[in-house]
Design an enzyme around this catalytic site. Sequence first.
Site: not given
Ligand code: B12
Length: 313
Positions: A128, A182
């Site tokens: 995380d 989805c």
């Molecule tokens: C910041 C953060 C949050 C923020 C922002 C959430 C968000 N969706 O971005 C907030 C505080 C809102 C949050 C909430 C939650 N979080 Co959070 N959070 C994080 C954190 C620290 C960083 C996420 C991030 O960088 N976000 C920015 C976006 C752009 O990145 P992303 O969501 O990872 O999306 C990726 C895809 O979109 C991808 N992508 C899109 N298209 C394509 C296409 C291809 C081909 C590829 C390769 C990639 C790709 O690229 C993005 C970057 O990797 C991660 C841990 C980590 N270090 O990654 C945990 C993490 C995502 N969270 C987690 C959890 C459990 C939660 C909650 C469920 C907690 C809760 N119950 O309240 C909620 C869920 C909300 C939601 N629907 O996302 C888990 C998710 C596990 C899973 N099964 O997905 C993580 C991974 C932590 C962990 N170690 O388990 N979170």
Amino acid sequence: MLQRKSDFREVKRLALELGFETIGVTPAIPIPEAIKAYKEWLGIGYHAEMHYLADHELLKLDPKTLLPSAKSAIVMSLNYYQEPQTPLKIARYALGRDYHKVLRNKLKTLSKQLTAQYPDAEFRACVDSAPILERSYAHLAGLGWFGKNTMLIDSKRGSWFFIGILLTSIEFEPDQPSEGGCGTCRKCIEACPTGAIVNINDRWQIDSRQCISYQTIEKKGELGVDTHGWVFGCDICQEVCPFNQTRESQPFRSVTTDVEDFQLQRQFPTLLELANISHADWDALTQGSAIRRTGYEGLKRNAKAAIERESSQ
Ligand code: B12
């Protein structure tokens, strides 16, 4: 030296023994698609006041900034699902012991076990808070695909799992990325009461400014949206997801975790008690819990907002 597939089977066996459910491996190299998505998200300001995410931007581009010798990212999932057992609206992931501690201990144990087999290997555990795009490495390692709610979804198991990554200098043959999607389902988008799930350039993203999870966990000062009674985190977009609904044909979805540390361990006070909790009682209540993150004032603020909402209805 590239290890054979059979060598990774032993890693999987050890990780399964530690309680991880799905385990995969992918090269520890930058992922251009993920970087693009991340930069776009930051550029619009969807990270709200989580400034550390923007500060980490450069680090996030390459896992080698975390472990210079990294060749592989071993990615693992850990189920945290449980039925809500408290009348307070607290996200399921935060009911037990702080997952950062639980996962990190397991990853450290795994790295010690692997050191016995690979004495020269180096490891770095990420859970995380490390600046690495966990969901994207998890996707490429075959743990799931991106749902519209942005959760990583495993078609068989759903999305109630944490992701843990062990970076290592060992070079394993990579797994295949997960496939799935989805389809036309929009249940999470329609259920999110604050409209936090948005589509930008054909990609679903979370606008943290609108997200109840962000508001109740990370936001300092006054709340910016109606938090709909949630006291810590929010589970709505996962609760409505069809991939989290159990069916006879899908026995692994939303199964109660057998990780003891994640099970509800503390007696939560009522909303009213929480809104007026003393610092000493808050300290005792949140010891070793992820709930501590929102701070003393933050937790009281969330409880007060929930009470105000209840009384206005
Ligand atoms: C910041 C953060 C949050 C923020 C922002 C959430 C968000 N969706 O971005 C907030 C505080 C809102 C949050 C909430 C939650 N979080 Co959070 N959070 C994080 C954190 C620290 C960083 C996420 C991030 O960088 N976000 C920015 C976006 C752009 O990145 P992303 O969501 O990872 O999306 C990726 C895809 O979109 C991808 N992508 C899109 N298209 C394509 C296409 C291809 C081909 C590829 C390769 C990639 C790709 O690229 C993005 C970057 O990797 C991660 C841990 C980590 N270090 O990654 C945990 C993490 C995502 N969270 C987690 C959890 C459990 C939660 C909650 C469920 C907690 C809760 N119950 O309240 C909620 C869920 C909300 C939601 N629907 O996302 C888990 C998710 C596990 C899973 N099964 O997905 C993580 C991974 C932590 C962990 N170690 O388990 N979170």
